[in-house]
Scaffold this active site. Sequence first.
Site, short mmCIF file in Angstrom:
data_model
loop_
_atom_site.label_atom_id
_atom_site.label_comp_id
_atom_site.label_asym_id
_atom_site.label_seq_id
_atom_site.Cartn_x
_atom_site.Cartn_y
_atom_site.Cartn_z
CG ASP A 89 10.84 15.00 -2.87
OD1 ASP A 89 10.95 15.71 -1.86
OD2 ASP A 89 9.80 14.34 -3.12
CG HIS B 205 9.68 14.94 1.40
ND1 HIS B 205 9.73 14.26 0.20
CD2 HIS B 205 9.28 14.03 2.32
CE1 HIS B 205 9.37 13.01 0.39
NE2 HIS B 205 9.10 12.83 1.67
CG ASN C 19 11.17 8.15 7.68
OD1 ASN C 19 12.32 8.49 7.39
ND2 ASN C 19 10.16 8.21 6.81
CD GLU D 81 9.63 9.48 3.10
OE1 GLU D 81 8.87 10.40 2.74
OE2 GLU D 81 9.32 8.65 3.96
CD GLU E 118 4.98 11.94 7.84
OE1 GLU E 118 3.75 12.01 7.96
OE2 GLU E 118 5.56 12.15 6.76
C1 XIL Z 1 3.55 9.61 -0.29
C2 XIL Z 1 3.53 8.91 -1.63
O1 XIL Z 1 4.61 9.37 -2.37
C3 XIL Z 1 2.24 9.19 -2.34
O2 XIL Z 1 2.16 8.40 -3.51
C4 XIL Z 1 1.05 8.88 -1.44
O3 XIL Z 1 -0.12 9.27 -2.09
C5 XIL Z 1 1.18 9.62 -0.13
O4 XIL Z 1 2.41 9.29 0.46
N1 XIL Z 1 6.20 11.04 3.81
C6 XIL Z 1 6.20 9.67 3.75
C7 XIL Z 1 5.81 9.01 2.51
O5 XIL Z 1 6.65 9.03 4.71
O6 XIL Z 1 5.21 7.76 2.74
C8 XIL Z 1 4.89 9.85 1.66
O7 XIL Z 1 4.67 9.19 0.42
C9 XIL Z 1 5.50 11.22 1.48
C10 XIL Z 1 5.71 11.92 2.79
#
Ligand code: XIL
Length: 561
Positions: free
Chosen positions: A271, A240, A204, A269, A163
Amino acid sequence: MSVRTRRLGAATLTLTALAGFTVSLLAAQPAAAADPLRTLAAAKGKFIGTAVATNQLANETAYRTIAGQEFNQVTAENAMKWDATEPNDNQYNFTGADQVVAFAQANNQIVHGHTLVWHQQTPGWVQGLSASAMKTAMLDHIATVVGHYANNPAVQSWDVVNEVFDENGGFRTSFWYNTLGSGFIADAFRAARAADPDAKLCINDYNVEGINAKSTAMYNLVSSLKSQGVPIDCVGFQSHLATQYGFPGQVTENVARFAALGVQVRFTELDVRIVLPADAGEINTQNQYYTNIINACLASTACPGVTIWGFTDKYSWVPDTFPSEGQALIYDANYNPKADYTAIATALGAGTGGGDTTAPSTPTNLAASGTTSSGTTLSWTASTDNTAVTGYDILRAPGASGGTFAVVGTSTSTSYTDSGLSASSVYRYQVRARDAAGNLSAVSTTVSVTTLYGGGGTGGCTAVATTQTQWPGGYVIQPVTVTNTGSAQISSWTVTFTLPAGQTITGSWNAVLTVSGQTVTAKNANYNGTLGPNASTSFGFQVARSTSDTTLASGYACAAP
Ligand code: XIL
């Protein structure tokens, strides 16, 4: 050194304990659906992964069982982040991280390390350091954490930076950037490569799945790092997604452009959250988004796999982060597989029994039309299949010959409009069909397209007439030279001129003349209307007049649209 040896010893013990435990759990499981996701994915040469949380791994049988059975890749949801691995300066703690890695090894899974340098979940002691101390801390952290797993064959990749962009594609003004400038990114990658020469090193981010300003900034950064020889191997699209925001545009094209830089593209990641309560339409959309991401990965050899950010709605970051949103994962809170699970399984080829090895027929009659300076529309005749054709891949190669054909898009119909092309350029296209089992047809014949001149600007033209010969009773005007004086290509032109009273046109060539009163209109012939900037063509005509008349046609004017 001695600390590290002890830690590895602890990891080995955990692994052994978990391994024995897991086997008995598997035996106690009711028979699962035919093929778990990991088997289906492996048959396609891909991984299907999940983020895992250490608490649940340690405490919940159902969680552990599904994580082990269904996935062949895991990412630590939190256990490898800086606050977990180095909570205080130079005090490393791999308890949780080792637990995840041991679980993965016990279940024959690969591990993606997440994440080394991020602006979140990094302890305060790091954030307040001076530039030189912060850089030292970063390099030490990377060397130690990556080094801890460098000889572990399960740990194959790392999110080196996470990020680093803001929403619009500028560098995020994090404490990393504010203290070290953007150079921290290249430094981090070099340190990771030094610590583990074999690991795939990724950048990422979120909202970079489709083509947009942020993903273009990512693309430009990766391109620039590559050209500087910085060791970067992969780009992670967090994915996401949310049903209320629509599916990102041009994901396939985005994957293709990163692939062309020579990096892997991972969906890291995934979802798909829904504003609660979820209705049937939203759930349907969610199924489709999961399917789309799996298909995008299947369509590219640059994509090694897809990781889902957890698997059960019982444990998802979504409700904590996006109030009133949820149900983002593929199992419900009671560990029942949801329709999303089936959608993923289907996309990975379930239900075809592995038995469908018949490829669709080759698309025929590939043709291009409507070519502009930046795009073209392809159409073709549908393929047939023993089950069903589920879509077409569109492949493109640059230039009239040579180059490589790469997938630039997909279509579920028998046409596709490609955009973003360069003006006055040649491209070649091919199309192939796919079925639900992922069988691909042979590629179609190649169609070649030349895009139009795209200089923009305005058209404009002049007409200059030369009298070739005259005699009592007539004359010939040849050539009338028509020149495109504008900055854009023109596709037609019209010359007007005045014919003195009593004269008549008796012949003309290379233009189509019409006479109205004393005004003659000469339009281009069908073969000489297109003129690039500065290009010329000509036409001519013959006139009869009385023997006492010595006047000539005059007042030539040219117009181009
Ligand atoms: C999130 C986790 O899922 C949570 O449990 C934690 O509290 C915060 O981080 N982007 C990322 C991940 O790269 O590491 C994040 O994970 C979600 C967003």
